[in-house]
Design a protein around this motif. Structure first.
Motif, PDB file in Angstrom:
ATOM      1  N   LEU A   3     -45.865  56.254 -13.791  1.00  0.00           N
ATOM      2  CA  LEU A   3     -44.569  55.584 -13.810  1.00  0.00           C
ATOM      3  C   LEU A   3     -44.355  54.931 -15.171  1.00  0.00           C
ATOM      4  CD1 LEU A   3     -44.800  53.826 -10.312  1.00  0.00           C
ATOM      5  CD2 LEU A   3     -43.773  56.068 -10.828  1.00  0.00           C
ATOM      6  N   SER A   4     -43.108  54.832 -15.594  1.00  0.00           N
ATOM      7  CA  SER A   4     -42.813  54.237 -16.897  1.00  0.00           C
ATOM      8  C   SER A   4     -43.038  52.729 -16.895  1.00  0.00           C
ATOM      9  CB  SER A   4     -41.357  54.523 -17.300  1.00  0.00           C
ATOM     10  OG  SER A   4     -40.456  53.841 -16.435  1.00  0.00           O
ATOM     11  N   GLY A   5     -42.926  52.080 -15.685  1.00  0.00           N
ATOM     12  CA  GLY A   5     -43.100  50.630 -15.624  1.00  0.00           C
ATOM     13  C   GLY A   5     -41.875  49.867 -16.039  1.00  0.00           C
ATOM     14  N   GLU A   6     -40.798  50.554 -16.389  1.00  0.00           N
ATOM     15  CA  GLU A   6     -39.545  49.898 -16.734  1.00  0.00           C
ATOM     16  C   GLU A   6     -38.793  49.531 -15.437  1.00  0.00           C
ATOM     17  OE1 GLU A   6     -38.632  49.104 -19.726  1.00  0.00           O
ATOM     18  OE2 GLU A   6     -40.260  50.138 -20.799  1.00  0.00           O
ATOM     19  N   SER A   7     -38.143  48.402 -15.389  1.00  0.00           N
ATOM     20  CA  SER A   7     -37.422  47.933 -14.192  1.00  0.00           C
ATOM     21  C   SER A   7     -35.913  48.146 -14.343  1.00  0.00           C
ATOM     22  CB  SER A   7     -37.708  46.459 -13.943  1.00  0.00           C
ATOM     23  OG  SER A   7     -39.087  46.246 -13.751  1.00  0.00           O
ATOM     24  N   PHE A   8     -35.265  48.694 -13.240  1.00  0.00           N
ATOM     25  CA  PHE A   8     -33.828  48.941 -13.262  1.00  0.00           C
ATOM     26  C   PHE A   8     -33.211  48.408 -11.948  1.00  0.00           C
ATOM     27  CE2 PHE A   8     -35.980  52.283 -15.666  1.00  0.00           C
ATOM     28  CZ  PHE A   8     -35.387  52.130 -16.916  1.00  0.00           C
ATOM     29  N   ALA A   9     -32.003  47.848 -12.078  1.00  0.00           N
ATOM     30  CA  ALA A   9     -31.328  47.280 -10.896  1.00  0.00           C
ATOM     31  C   ALA A   9     -30.767  48.344  -9.992  1.00  0.00           C
ATOM     32  CB  ALA A   9     -30.218  46.328 -11.340  1.00  0.00           C
ATOM     33  N   SER A  10     -30.494  49.538 -10.532  1.00  0.00           N
ATOM     34  CA  SER A  10     -29.922  50.608  -9.716  1.00  0.00           C
ATOM     35  C   SER A  10     -30.531  51.948 -10.090  1.00  0.00           C
ATOM     36  CB  SER A  10     -28.396  50.666  -9.914  1.00  0.00           C
ATOM     37  OG  SER A  10     -28.084  51.072 -11.237  1.00  0.00           O
ATOM     38  N   GLU A  11     -30.320  52.886  -9.178  1.00  0.00           N
ATOM     39  CA  GLU A  11     -30.808  54.254  -9.421  1.00  0.00           C
ATOM     40  C   GLU A  11     -30.100  54.870 -10.608  1.00  0.00           C
ATOM     41  OE1 GLU A  11     -31.263  58.474  -6.973  1.00  0.00           O
ATOM     42  OE2 GLU A  11     -30.506  56.687  -5.948  1.00  0.00           O
ATOM     43  N   THR A  12     -28.782  54.530 -10.729  1.00  0.00           N
ATOM     44  CA  THR A  12     -28.020  55.089 -11.853  1.00  0.00           C
ATOM     45  C   THR A  12     -28.569  54.612 -13.182  1.00  0.00           C
ATOM     46  OG1 THR A  12     -26.033  55.143 -10.470  1.00  0.00           O
ATOM     47  CG2 THR A  12     -25.722  55.261 -12.860  1.00  0.00           C
ATOM     48  N   ASP A  13     -28.909  53.347 -13.261  1.00  0.00           N
ATOM     49  CA  ASP A  13     -29.468  52.823 -14.519  1.00  0.00           C
ATOM     50  C   ASP A  13     -30.785  53.524 -14.878  1.00  0.00           C
ATOM     51  OD1 ASP A  13     -27.363  51.090 -14.717  1.00  0.00           O
ATOM     52  OD2 ASP A  13     -28.449  49.383 -13.841  1.00  0.00           O
ATOM     53  N   ALA A  14     -31.615  53.772 -13.873  1.00  0.00           N
ATOM     54  CA  ALA A  14     -32.896  54.449 -14.118  1.00  0.00           C
ATOM     55  C   ALA A  14     -32.673  55.874 -14.615  1.00  0.00           C
ATOM     56  CB  ALA A  14     -33.711  54.445 -12.838  1.00  0.00           C
ATOM     57  N   THR A  15     -31.701  56.569 -13.988  1.00  0.00           N
ATOM     58  CA  THR A  15     -31.416  57.947 -14.401  1.00  0.00           C
ATOM     59  C   THR A  15     -30.891  57.991 -15.829  1.00  0.00           C
ATOM     60  OG1 THR A  15     -30.925  58.514 -12.098  1.00  0.00           O
ATOM     61  CG2 THR A  15     -30.110  60.014 -13.807  1.00  0.00           C
ATOM     62  N   ASN A  16     -30.011  57.048 -16.167  1.00  0.00           N
ATOM     63  CA  ASN A  16     -29.485  57.008 -17.532  1.00  0.00           C
ATOM     64  C   ASN A  16     -30.604  56.754 -18.563  1.00  0.00           C
ATOM     65  OD1 ASN A  16     -26.885  57.438 -16.595  1.00  0.00           O
ATOM     66  ND2 ASN A  16     -26.409  55.230 -16.470  1.00  0.00           N
ATOM     67  N   TRP A  17     -31.590  55.972 -18.158  1.00  0.00           N
ATOM     68  CA  TRP A  17     -32.734  55.721 -19.070  1.00  0.00           C
ATOM     69  C   TRP A  17     -33.477  57.016 -19.374  1.00  0.00           C
ATOM     70  CZ3 TRP A  17     -38.005  56.460 -18.828  1.00  0.00           C
ATOM     71  CH2 TRP A  17     -38.795  55.788 -19.780  1.00  0.00           C
ATOM     72  N   CYS A  18     -33.650  57.857 -18.380  1.00  0.00           N
ATOM     73  CA  CYS A  18     -34.347  59.145 -18.591  1.00  0.00           C
ATOM     74  C   CYS A  18     -33.641  59.960 -19.664  1.00  0.00           C
ATOM     75  CB  CYS A  18     -34.378  59.931 -17.280  1.00  0.00           C
ATOM     76  SG  CYS A  18     -35.451  59.215 -16.023  1.00  0.00           S
ATOM     77  N   GLY A  19     -32.307  60.084 -19.546  1.00  0.00           N
ATOM     78  CA  GLY A  19     -31.570  60.864 -20.548  1.00  0.00           C
ATOM     79  C   GLY A  19     -31.630  60.244 -21.920  1.00  0.00           C
ATOM     80  N   ALA A  20     -31.590  58.911 -21.970  1.00  0.00           N
ATOM     81  CA  ALA A  20     -31.615  58.219 -23.258  1.00  0.00           C
ATOM     82  C   ALA A  20     -32.942  58.400 -23.986  1.00  0.00           C
ATOM     83  CB  ALA A  20     -31.326  56.739 -23.048  1.00  0.00           C
ATOM     84  N   ASN A  21     -34.015  58.653 -23.251  1.00  0.00           N
ATOM     85  CA  ASN A  21     -35.343  58.828 -23.867  1.00  0.00           C
ATOM     86  C   ASN A  21     -35.747  60.293 -24.016  1.00  0.00           C
ATOM     87  OD1 ASN A  21     -36.927  56.024 -24.167  1.00  0.00           O
ATOM     88  ND2 ASN A  21     -35.541  55.910 -22.397  1.00  0.00           N
ATOM     89  N   GLY A  22     -34.782  61.166 -23.809  1.00  0.00           N
ATOM     90  CA  GLY A  22     -35.035  62.583 -24.069  1.00  0.00           C
ATOM     91  C   GLY A  22     -35.687  63.341 -22.953  1.00  0.00           C
TER      92      GLY A  22
END
Length: 459
Positions: free
Chosen positions: A428-447
């Protein structure tokens, strides 16, 4: 009476019988003398032509033969091979050159009588006996033979001088060799013939003349890890070597195994180092080196290491595997035995699961992102995954995302609620997100794509 020679060529005025007889005798004597001169001339010509085997003048008329001619051009006589005339063995009479007097005015008192004695003979003033001409061929031969003789003498002189020089040099070399031999024999007799006291060989002398290089220190030092840091995905440890007996000796050793362990005696890092290719030396018995371990050579996250709690050991003459790669000036290491590396990786995974369990409980109520899910002997992404591969992958991801953690899938409801086998090592990345959408957007932002990264919670 007429003729073509001398006095006989003039008209004779009749006078008295005695005068006519004397005149006739004079002509006969001249003709006899002329014949003798002709034979003498032919003889001398034959002597000159004898060297070439041919006559030079005609023996009939006295004319000179042309070069190469076989017949006389004056009388047509054949050209014979030159032979000395047989009748020339008798001496040639010397004529009386006194000129007779022809007195027609007063006859003699008494009638003369004919006598057998030869009267004086008139010889023309311009008749001179000359030496036979020398042939051009003989004249040419003499200088040639002279030059050949001089050349032979010069070569002989050069050969003699060269031989004398070589002989003198050879004699001098033999004398020097004999003197050296005698000197060696005298030296051997002087020291009693003891072979241990003989002069050093050329190689030993060269060694003595060169500055003696310090010998590497082979004492086993005490190693202390002073600092650890991360360089990309690599672990770099600053290690101090203590060996008072080494003083200022160089460290010229290959196959040096260095192992870092924690307080539980778990192996944290291990590699085989080569110190023979760099100028590394002790100073007053102390030495400091920087040692780099790549992800397959260490089994603990750098952020979780405390240098003061690490124990560092060293072994010499160990075998390494693979190739070493230096890291920014730090010594790179070769791999240890692959079976040992696999064992250390399995232990490190178990340690990491226990260590990260408390942190993973935070993601029951909030979202994080999943980066990987692997199990032992899984055939995916072009290889069959082993413990060492899984832990190496974890360390690589953690170098990018320092909050990364690893969990066992079967321990969390999100992986078991659908009845699937969840026996996986999940990273797991260990990063915390308030919503599923925020977590998904993080994946795209990190390639990451949807196959590599997805939003999850562990409840």
């Amino acid at each position: 009476m007429h003729g073509n020679d001398g006095a006989c060529g003039k008209a004779i005025v009749p006078s008295t019988l005695g005068t006519c007889v004397r005149t006739l005798d004079t002509c006969q004597g001249f003709l006899s003398l002329r014949e003798d001169f002709r034979k003498a001339r032919a003889f001398f010509a034959s002597v000159d032509g004898h060297e070439r085997g041919v006559a030079m003048f005609c023996e009939h008329c006295g004319s000179k033969f042309e070069d190469g001619g076989k017949f006389c051009t004056s009388c047509g006589a054949p050209r014979p091979v030159a032979q000395p005339p047989a009748d020339m063995t008798t001496p040639i009479p010397v004529p009386n050159t006194a000129q007779p007097s022809f007195d027609t005015a007063a006859p003699p008192a008494a009638e003369p009588h004919i006598t057998a004695d030869i009267p004086p003979v008139y010889v023309p003033q311009d008749f001179v006996v000359q030496d036979p001409p020398q042939s051009a061929e003989v004249a040419r031969k003499k200088p040639v033979w002279l030059f050949v003789t001089l050349a032979v003498l010069a070569l002989a002189l050069c050969a003699f001088v060269g031989w004398r020089m070589w002989s003198d040099s050879h004699a001098e070399s033999q004398a020097v060799a004999e003197f050296s031999k005698e000197t060696v024999e005298v030296d051997e007799k002087t020291d009693g013939g003891d072979s241990s006291d003989k002069a050093l060989s050329a190689t030993e002398k060269d060694k003595d003349t060169k500055k003696e290089e310090p010998q590497p220190c082979t004492a086993v030092p005490e190693l202390i890890t002073k600092q650890v840091r991360r360089d990309g995905s690599n672990l770099v440890a600053t290690v101090q070597w203590n060996a008072s007996s080494c003083e200022n000796a160089p460290l010229k050793s290959d196959g040096v195994q260095i192992v870092l362990t924690d307080s539980s005696n778990d192996t944290i890092a291990a590699g085989i180092f080569d110190f023979s290719k760099r100028d590394v030396s002790y100073k007053d018995g102390k030495l400091t080196t920087e040692l780099a371990f790549k992800p397959t050579q260490y089994w603990r996250a750098v952020t979780e290491l405390e240098p003061s709690r690490l124990d560092t050991s060293v072994k010499f003459d160990q075998e390494g595997f693979g190739r070493a790669a230096d890291v920014n000036g730090a010594f790179g290491a070769r791999d240890i035995d692959p079976s040992d590396a696999e064992r250390y990786a399995h232990l490190a995974l178990n340690w990491q699961l226990d260590h990260d369990k408390s942190t993973a409980s935070d993601f029951y109520s909030i979202y994080t992102t999943q980066l990987s899910s692997k199990r032992y002997d899984m055939d995916v992404e072009g290889k069959i995954w082993k413990y060492a591969d899984i832990y190496e992958h974890f360390l690589s991801l953690k170098s990018k995302h320092p909050q990364a953690l690893i969990v066992w899938g079967s321990d969390y409801p999100t992986y078991t609620k659908h009845g699937h086998d969840a026996s996986y090592y999940v990273i797991l990345s260990g990063e915390s997100f308030a919503s599923e959408t925020d977590a998904t957007n993080w994946c795209g932002a990190n390639g990451y794509t949807a196959n590599d990264c997805l939003a999850v919670d562990l409840k």
